[in-house]
Design an enzyme around this catalytic site. Structure first.
Site, PDB file in Angstrom:
ATOM      1  N   THR A 281      13.640 -93.607 105.059  1.00 38.77           N
ATOM      2  CA  THR A 281      14.934 -93.648 105.742  1.00 38.77           C
ATOM      3  C   THR A 281      15.597 -92.284 105.632  1.00 38.77           C
ATOM      4  O   THR A 281      15.604 -91.673 104.562  1.00 38.77           O
ATOM      5  CB  THR A 281      15.852 -94.726 105.125  1.00 38.77           C
ATOM      6  OG1 THR A 281      15.253 -96.010 105.334  1.00 38.77           O
ATOM      7  CG2 THR A 281      17.224 -94.720 105.799  1.00 38.77           C
ATOM      8  N   PHE A 283      18.873 -90.290 105.465  1.00 37.01           N
ATOM      9  CA  PHE A 283      20.281 -90.439 105.112  1.00 37.01           C
ATOM     10  C   PHE A 283      21.009 -89.138 105.448  1.00 37.01           C
ATOM     11  O   PHE A 283      20.476 -88.047 105.233  1.00 37.01           O
ATOM     12  CB  PHE A 283      20.450 -90.741 103.625  1.00 37.01           C
ATOM     13  CG  PHE A 283      20.098 -92.148 103.237  1.00 37.01           C
ATOM     14  CD1 PHE A 283      21.081 -93.106 103.057  1.00 37.01           C
ATOM     15  CD2 PHE A 283      18.772 -92.516 103.048  1.00 37.01           C
ATOM     16  CE1 PHE A 283      20.767 -94.404 102.702  1.00 37.01           C
ATOM     17  CE2 PHE A 283      18.442 -93.810 102.688  1.00 37.01           C
ATOM     18  CZ  PHE A 283      19.439 -94.759 102.512  1.00 37.01           C
TER      19      PHE A 283
END
Length: 382
Positions: A281, A283
């Site tokens: 992911t 961020f």
């Protein structure tokens, strides 16, 4: 009848004349640009270009040729604008960008907010970027985090914007548009999901699985093998782990990280249940200050476009002409305007680069509501 070689020779002669005329046209455009610099005139005149296209189309026969000459002149005028934008930028007509260049982020004294609860992937991403001893707190929603930095109760927020398998976090794009907050860094976190439950829980006992919607999507293959389990979405993977602990019900399990399971006293029943092994992911680190790092190498912008043929094509040409590598494009619906969209674009560059200044000058004149969302370092490297 002329031979193929004779016809090709005729085309060569025509092309040579067209090349000469193109050079002449661009020389005049350069003079036009110099005049506009002195007079403070705008480069882009949308109505004049529409009139010009209609005029040249009236001078050829047949629909194919009319469409073709309009496309040709659209490109010619686009090249002319870009040359004039260069002249304006060289003359210092870009205008001061409201971003301040800094050498580093003050990580030591920063107060940071993340979304979720103890054990959330957001906390892991925050610790990865700011360190384990960071002064931090957590909030329930992404909006709460954006409000925290807008009002100054936190200096930075660490929030997910994209997962390698589930795709973009659409809510974050909408919040970036809504709030006057800016991206100053990004960090990539490997995501490894587990199925965790109360100690001693057997898979045969499970009836309900809790997790964040994206995490449930990222573990579909494993969960499909247990189709009798009900999948229930909650705000965060760590909240799912916390619920299982608090309810003390072996019929419940959570899709969460090993860290979240350990923190909340759960047992990892099945490890590494991701659909894709290489799951991560992205961020973003967000603040309310218009700052960028000296060595920043990635820029995020957003803009809207007229709902007409070729508008996106013309805008993207600014990246091509300035040799800028566009790495991502996303679209989101514009509220209150049916079938109209706001575009979010990431591209390589620094706000001090001449090519970036040229592109932004053109984008500002031709797009609607252009905003620079940030100039930052990839994966937090500074």
């Amino acid at each position: 009848m002329a031979t193929l070689e004779e016809l090709r020779n005729q085309l060569d002669e025509i092309d040579n004349r067209m090349a000469e005329l193109y050079q002449m046209r661009m020389d005049v455009c350069q003079q036009v640009g110099e005049y506009k610099v002195k007079a403070g005139r705008k480069v882009y005149d949308r109505q004049r270009e529409k009139d010009k296209l209609a005029d040249v189309a009236s001078k050829v026969q047949g629909e194919f040729n009319k469409k073709g000459i309009k496309e040709l002149y659209s490109q010619l005028m686009s090249m002319s604008r870009k040359l004039q934008y260069q002249r304006l930028v060289e003359a210092g007509a870009l205008g001061r960008l409201p971003f301040i260049q800094i050498h580093s982020l003050d990580k030591e004294n920063a107060r940071v907010v993340f979304q979720g609860t103890e054990g959330a992937y957001g906390q892991a991403a925050m610790n990865q970027f700011f360190g384990e001893d960071v002064n931090c707190f957590h909030v329930r929603t992404f909006r709460d985090a954006m409000e925290a930095i807008e009002e100054g109760s936190a200096d930075f927020a660490v929030l997910p914007i994209e997962n390698s398998s589930a795709g973009p976090v659409n809510e974050m794009y909408d919040l970036l548009d809504e709030f006057e907050n800016y991206i100053v860094a990004e960090t990539i976190l490997p995501v490894v999901h587990t199925l965790s439950g109360l100690p001693g829980t057997r898979l045969s006992e499970i009836k309900r699985v809790y997790s964040k919607a994206e995490a449930l999507m990222q573990t579909t293959r494993f969960l499909d093998d247990h189709s009798d389990w009900q999948r229930i979405s909650v705000v965060n993977t760590a909240i799912a782990a916390k619920k299982v602990l608090e309810d003390q019900d072996k019929a419940q399990a959570a899709v969460c990280s090993t860290y979240a399971a350990k923190l909340h006293g759960l047992e990892v029943l099945v490890d590494e249940i991701n659909d894709e092994e290489d799951n991560s992911t992205r961020f973003i680190v967000v603040t309310n200050q218009k700052i960028f790092l000296k060595d920043a190498s990635k820029i995020s912008i957003e803009f809207e476009l007229p709902h007409e043929s070729g508008s996106l094509y013309n805008i993207l040409s600014h990246f091509i002409y300035n040799d800028l590598n566009m790495t991502k494009i996303e679209s989101r619906p514009v509220e209150g305007k049916q079938w109209e969209y706001r575009f979010f674009v990431d591209f390589d560059g620094n706000l001090e680069d001449a090519a970036v200044k040229n592109a932004i000058r053109g984008l500002r004149e031709e797009a609607r509501n252009l905003r620079i969302l940030g100039n930052y370092s990839i994966d937090g490297q500074i």
